[in-house]
Design a protein around this motif. Structure first.
Motif, PDB file in Angstrom:
ATOM      1  N   LYS A 129      -3.331  31.366  84.152  1.00  0.00           N
ATOM      2  CA  LYS A 129      -3.254  31.892  82.977  1.00  0.00           C
ATOM      3  C   LYS A 129      -1.735  32.114  82.646  1.00  0.00           C
ATOM      4  O   LYS A 129      -0.843  32.097  83.494  1.00  0.00           O
ATOM      5  N   SER A 130      -1.476  32.637  81.561  1.00  0.00           N
ATOM      6  CA  SER A 130       0.224  32.730  81.284  1.00  0.00           C
ATOM      7  C   SER A 130       0.800  34.080  81.956  1.00  0.00           C
ATOM      8  O   SER A 130      -0.117  34.926  82.034  1.00  0.00           O
ATOM      9  N   GLY A 131       1.826  33.759  82.552  1.00  0.00           N
ATOM     10  CA  GLY A 131       2.478  34.650  83.320  1.00  0.00           C
ATOM     11  C   GLY A 131       2.167  34.611  84.728  1.00  0.00           C
ATOM     12  O   GLY A 131       2.685  35.179  85.926  1.00  0.00           O
ATOM     13  N   ASP A 132       1.403  33.673  85.235  1.00  0.00           N
ATOM     14  CA  ASP A 132       1.125  33.582  86.839  1.00  0.00           C
ATOM     15  C   ASP A 132       2.109  32.699  87.225  1.00  0.00           C
ATOM     16  O   ASP A 132       2.767  32.069  86.785  1.00  0.00           O
ATOM     17  N   LYS A 133       2.369  33.227  88.496  1.00  0.00           N
ATOM     18  CA  LYS A 133       3.395  32.262  89.191  1.00  0.00           C
ATOM     19  C   LYS A 133       2.619  31.181  90.003  1.00  0.00           C
ATOM     20  O   LYS A 133       1.719  31.408  90.683  1.00  0.00           O
ATOM     21  N   VAL A 134       3.349  30.224  89.963  1.00  0.00           N
ATOM     22  CA  VAL A 134       2.787  29.005  90.881  1.00  0.00           C
ATOM     23  C   VAL A 134       4.076  28.358  91.980  1.00  0.00           C
ATOM     24  O   VAL A 134       5.089  28.716  91.358  1.00  0.00           O
ATOM     25  N   GLU A 135       3.598  27.563  92.845  1.00  0.00           N
ATOM     26  CA  GLU A 135       4.631  27.128  93.792  1.00  0.00           C
ATOM     27  C   GLU A 135       4.445  25.950  94.044  1.00  0.00           C
ATOM     28  O   GLU A 135       3.281  25.566  94.293  1.00  0.00           O
ATOM     29  N   PHE A 136       5.492  24.908  94.108  1.00  0.00           N
ATOM     30  CA  PHE A 136       5.218  23.542  94.448  1.00  0.00           C
ATOM     31  C   PHE A 136       5.963  23.078  95.640  1.00  0.00           C
ATOM     32  O   PHE A 136       7.113  23.544  95.902  1.00  0.00           O
ATOM     33  N   SER A 137       5.185  22.806  96.582  1.00  0.00           N
ATOM     34  CA  SER A 137       5.892  22.669  98.250  1.00  0.00           C
ATOM     35  C   SER A 137       6.322  21.338  98.208  1.00  0.00           C
ATOM     36  O   SER A 137       6.723  20.886  99.335  1.00  0.00           O
ATOM     37  N   ASP A 138       5.484  20.210  97.364  1.00  0.00           N
ATOM     38  CA  ASP A 138       5.644  18.751  97.537  1.00  0.00           C
ATOM     39  C   ASP A 138       6.956  18.140  96.693  1.00  0.00           C
ATOM     40  O   ASP A 138       7.093  17.683  95.823  1.00  0.00           O
ATOM     41  N   VAL A 139       8.237  18.622  97.486  1.00  0.00           N
ATOM     42  CA  VAL A 139       9.532  18.453  96.890  1.00  0.00           C
ATOM     43  C   VAL A 139       9.967  17.258  97.377  1.00  0.00           C
ATOM     44  O   VAL A 139       9.771  16.920  98.910  1.00  0.00           O
ATOM     45  N   LEU A 140      10.289  16.056  96.678  1.00  0.00           N
ATOM     46  CA  LEU A 140      10.794  14.731  97.166  1.00  0.00           C
ATOM     47  C   LEU A 140      12.082  14.630  97.530  1.00  0.00           C
ATOM     48  O   LEU A 140      12.550  13.871  98.507  1.00  0.00           O
ATOM     49  N   LEU A 141      13.026  15.331  96.772  1.00  0.00           N
ATOM     50  CA  LEU A 141      14.541  15.263  96.635  1.00  0.00           C
ATOM     51  C   LEU A 141      15.074  16.627  96.246  1.00  0.00           C
ATOM     52  O   LEU A 141      14.699  17.238  95.445  1.00  0.00           O
ATOM     53  N   VAL A 142      16.299  16.908  97.028  1.00  0.00           N
ATOM     54  CA  VAL A 142      16.892  18.151  96.514  1.00  0.00           C
ATOM     55  C   VAL A 142      18.336  17.860  96.655  1.00  0.00           C
ATOM     56  O   VAL A 142      18.927  17.263  97.474  1.00  0.00           O
ATOM     57  N   PHE A 157      22.661  15.584  99.227  1.00  0.00           N
ATOM     58  CA  PHE A 157      21.339  15.122  99.107  1.00  0.00           C
ATOM     59  C   PHE A 157      20.415  15.275 100.106  1.00  0.00           C
ATOM     60  O   PHE A 157      20.919  14.980 101.460  1.00  0.00           O
ATOM     61  N   SER A 158      19.150  15.677 100.191  1.00  0.00           N
ATOM     62  CA  SER A 158      18.321  15.447 101.348  1.00  0.00           C
ATOM     63  C   SER A 158      17.048  15.134 100.483  1.00  0.00           C
ATOM     64  O   SER A 158      16.500  15.550  99.523  1.00  0.00           O
ATOM     65  N   ALA A 159      16.266  14.088 101.261  1.00  0.00           N
ATOM     66  CA  ALA A 159      15.311  13.382 100.693  1.00  0.00           C
ATOM     67  C   ALA A 159      14.053  13.360 102.008  1.00  0.00           C
ATOM     68  O   ALA A 159      14.562  13.133 103.027  1.00  0.00           O
ATOM     69  N   GLY A 160      12.871  13.088 101.572  1.00  0.00           N
ATOM     70  CA  GLY A 160      11.977  12.523 102.608  1.00  0.00           C
ATOM     71  C   GLY A 160      11.511  13.762 103.350  1.00  0.00           C
ATOM     72  O   GLY A 160      11.295  14.928 102.899  1.00  0.00           O
ATOM     73  N   ALA A 161      11.370  13.507 104.529  1.00  0.00           N
ATOM     74  CA  ALA A 161      10.848  14.513 105.656  1.00  0.00           C
ATOM     75  C   ALA A 161      11.923  15.697 105.793  1.00  0.00           C
ATOM     76  O   ALA A 161      11.675  16.614 106.481  1.00  0.00           O
TER      77      ALA A 161
END
Length: 101
Positions: free
Chosen positions: A28-41, A47-51
């Motif tokens: 719902k609106s206002g909920d916090k979500v977290e994405f752990s599938d990050v490919l590149l930062v 730069f860090s990518a991959g594993a």
């Protein structure tokens, strides 16, 4: 600082404070979500990518259900009397990126 995140099978380039439309997420609106599938930062020119990536992206759901534009799929065979019209609207969720950690 930006990151490339995989959300619902699609890749998005995100930055802190950015709001974007992603395929429909549960919540719902206002909920916090977290994405752990990050490919590149990219942070401070490094730069860090991959594993090597050990980051997560935290976001907040702004609007939970938004309809996209109507898409029409029309099929026709000339001189045969065959016409088929299908249409659909994809649902999206608007999120705002809070932090990349």
């Amino acid at each position: 600082m930006f990151a490339v995140v995989k959300i619902a099978g699609q890749q998005f380039k995100v930055e802190a404070g950015q709001s974007l439309y992603v395929p429909h997420l549960q919540g719902k609106s206002g909920d916090k979500v977290e994405f752990s599938d990050v490919l590149l930062v990219n942070g401070d020119g490094n730069f860090s990518a991959g594993a090597d990536v050990k980051a997560t992206v935290k976001a907040e759901i702004v609007s939970d259900l938004i309809k996209g534009d109507k898409v029409i799929a029309f099929k026709m065979k000339r001189r045969k009397g065959f016409r088929k019209k299908h249409g659909h609207r994809t649902f999206y969720t608007r999120i705002k990126i809070e932090s990349i950690a």
